[in-house]
Design a protein around this motif. Structure first.
Motif, PDB file in Angstrom:
ATOM      1  N   SER A  66     -11.799 -36.509 -18.472  1.00  0.00           N
ATOM      2  CA  SER A  66     -12.864 -35.518 -17.941  1.00  0.00           C
ATOM      3  C   SER A  66     -13.225 -34.932 -19.207  1.00  0.00           C
ATOM      4  CB  SER A  66     -12.200 -33.992 -18.114  1.00  0.00           C
ATOM      5  OG  SER A  66     -11.609 -33.986 -19.017  1.00  0.00           O
ATOM      6  N   ARG A  68     -15.483 -31.954 -21.119  1.00  0.00           N
ATOM      7  CA  ARG A  68     -15.360 -30.100 -20.897  1.00  0.00           C
ATOM      8  C   ARG A  68     -16.728 -29.971 -21.436  1.00  0.00           C
ATOM      9  NH1 ARG A  68     -11.272 -28.226 -18.051  1.00  0.00           N
ATOM     10  NH2 ARG A  68      -9.207 -29.921 -17.289  1.00  0.00           N
ATOM     11  N   PHE A  91      -7.426 -25.287 -21.586  1.00  0.00           N
ATOM     12  CA  PHE A  91      -8.311 -25.555 -20.633  1.00  0.00           C
ATOM     13  C   PHE A  91      -8.146 -25.238 -19.209  1.00  0.00           C
ATOM     14  CE2 PHE A  91      -9.456 -28.463 -23.816  1.00  0.00           C
ATOM     15  CZ  PHE A  91     -10.597 -28.057 -24.272  1.00  0.00           C
ATOM     16  N   PRO A  95     -12.978 -29.341 -15.568  1.00  0.00           N
ATOM     17  CA  PRO A  95     -14.091 -30.330 -16.368  1.00  0.00           C
ATOM     18  C   PRO A  95     -15.085 -29.589 -15.148  1.00  0.00           C
ATOM     19  CG  PRO A  95     -12.509 -31.150 -15.084  1.00  0.00           C
ATOM     20  CD  PRO A  95     -12.006 -30.376 -14.795  1.00  0.00           C
ATOM     21  N   LYS A 373      -8.407 -25.383 -28.627  1.00  0.00           N
ATOM     22  CA  LYS A 373      -7.816 -26.103 -27.518  1.00  0.00           C
ATOM     23  C   LYS A 373      -6.707 -27.006 -27.520  1.00  0.00           C
ATOM     24  CE  LYS A 373     -11.302 -23.552 -24.955  1.00  0.00           C
ATOM     25  NZ  LYS A 373     -10.385 -22.731 -23.947  1.00  0.00           N
ATOM     26  N   ASN A 375      -4.964 -30.226 -24.828  1.00  0.00           N
ATOM     27  CA  ASN A 375      -4.913 -31.245 -23.670  1.00  0.00           C
ATOM     28  C   ASN A 375      -3.749 -32.058 -24.002  1.00  0.00           C
ATOM     29  OD1 ASN A 375      -7.171 -32.400 -25.700  1.00  0.00           O
ATOM     30  ND2 ASN A 375      -6.702 -34.248 -23.895  1.00  0.00           N
TER      31      ASN A 375
END
Length: 392
Positions: A66, A68, A91, A95, A373, A375
């Protein structure tokens, strides 16, 4: 490689060209600039948006990555030298795009390269004959042919110079031509570089673009009978030159900063992980030279816990401003982070300025900002150790 930076004035550009032995640019006449006498001034063209962003490619999708996009102006203020834990945030927005590509084990940072406003995913599926390319200016995806007719070789090295996207393997070298205009039936194709690379692509330790914009410097460690050394490629003439049996002091990509008049990158010297390094620009003309002088920044920029550290990438944002993107295991994952390869990854991002102190030492400025961040990857194995981050 695609060094990016803020736009400079014409005077700044001429000063830089003069310091590095490049001829002055020819100034256009008023007619050539569209400023013919007597007529009314043309209205300035309005650009939709020329603001650059930090782009991250995350393997949090089962079929690829993805894309970002982060606005660094929205990062939180961060005091210089602070090393406190900043809670990572997930997030929340979707995206801007997704790229279908194979997730290479531990080396996917070499499978992606930025060129112009595009990010190329150089890891298509085995059955795919084309490479997806994401355009940050239009948010569109396009397809580019694979540069080689086979894949039984070490992972290629890619770089951008003089408007060409260059690709090197241990045996071949090619460059990508301009993308055909919309509606054209001409194919988007690669052309061979006749001069074979004087090093193995799998042994490249670092690279940097000369301020002339056309000369790419590459340092490569020794392999078999080939000696370690630093080489340069004139991307317009497509000619190689060896500069000596020394290596530039960086790890990965380094960037030319005009205000510091030096290349800047993460230090590749043993015992200096997490430190920045500045290095004088090597001369182009001399084939065999002494290694340029360089300095290691005193401050260590990596976060405290080395057990969680995976890797880092330095991104240049122009005018002596940088962003360090550090890749970390999530500390709250169960068991030992190195043993079971947990899925969660943390990206700790810090922006800062650079300058020389009165004593001539490389140091960061106080105007810092930071974001953190997190993920989650769809699989428990493999994955890049270096963040896939670009400034476009």
């Amino acid at each position: 490689m695609n060094p990016s930076g803020a736009r400079r004035t014409e005077r700044d550009q001429e000063n830089i060209r003069g310091r590095h032995g490049m001829p002055p640019t020819k100034r256009k006449s008023s007619d050539e600039r569209g400023g013919g006498g007597g007529g009314a001034k043309r209205p300035a063209l309005q650009c939709t948006s020329n603001k650059q962003h930090l782009y991250l490619l995350l393997d949090d999708w089962e079929r690829g990555y993805s894309v970002r996009r982060l606005d660094v102006d929205a990062f939180e203020p961060d005091d210089a030298g602070a090393d406190d834990d900043l809670p990572p945030e997930r997030f929340t927005e979707p995206p801007v795009a997704r790229i279908e590509a194979e997730a290479a084990e531990y080396a996917s940072e070499r499978n992606f390269v930025s060129h112009g406003a595009k990010i190329f995913a150089m890891q298509p599926g085995e059955a795919s004959p084309a490479i997806p390319a994401f355009d940050a200016s239009t948010l569109a995806l396009s397809l580019c042919p694979w540069p080689f007719s086979y894949r039984q070789y070490g992972l290629p090295s890619f770089a951008s110079a003089a408007g060409k996207l260059l690709a090197f393997t241990d045996t071949d070298a090619v460059y990508l031509g301009d993308q055909p205009p919309c509606g054209s039936k001409a194919p988007w194709s690669w052309a061979a570089i006749e001069a074979r690379s004087p090093f193995y692509a799998s042994q490249v330790t670092c690279y940097a673009l000369h301020p002339d914009g056309r000369t790419l410097f590459v340092s490569a460690a020794s392999l078999r009978s080939h000696r370690s050394g630093t080489f340069s490629l004139d991307a317009e003439r497509l000619e190689w030159r060896r500069h000596g049996d020394w290596l530039l002091p960086f790890s990965g990509q380094a960037y030319f900063d005009a205000e510091l008049e030096a290349w800047v990158g993460l230090c590749g010297e043993m015992g200096s992980p997490g430190h920045l390094c500045s290095c004088d620009v090597a001369p182009i003309a001399a084939e065999f030279t002494r290694p340029p002088s360089w300095k290691i920044g005193k401050e260590k920029l990596f976060r405290k816990n080395p057990e969680l550290h995976l890797g880092a990438k330095l991104v240049y944002m122009g005018r002596s401003k940088f962003c360090l993107v550090e890749f970390l295991f999530q500390k709250d994952d169960d068991d030992h982070p190195r043993s079971d390869q947990p899925r969660r990854r943390v990206l700790d991002m810090t922006t800062f300025g650079l300058k020389y102190s009165k004593e001539g030492k490389l140091q960061t400025t106080l105007q810092r900002s930071r974001a953190c961040k997190m993920n989650k990857r769809p699989q428990d194995y493999g994955g890049s150790l270096i963040p896939l981050a670009f400034w476009l």
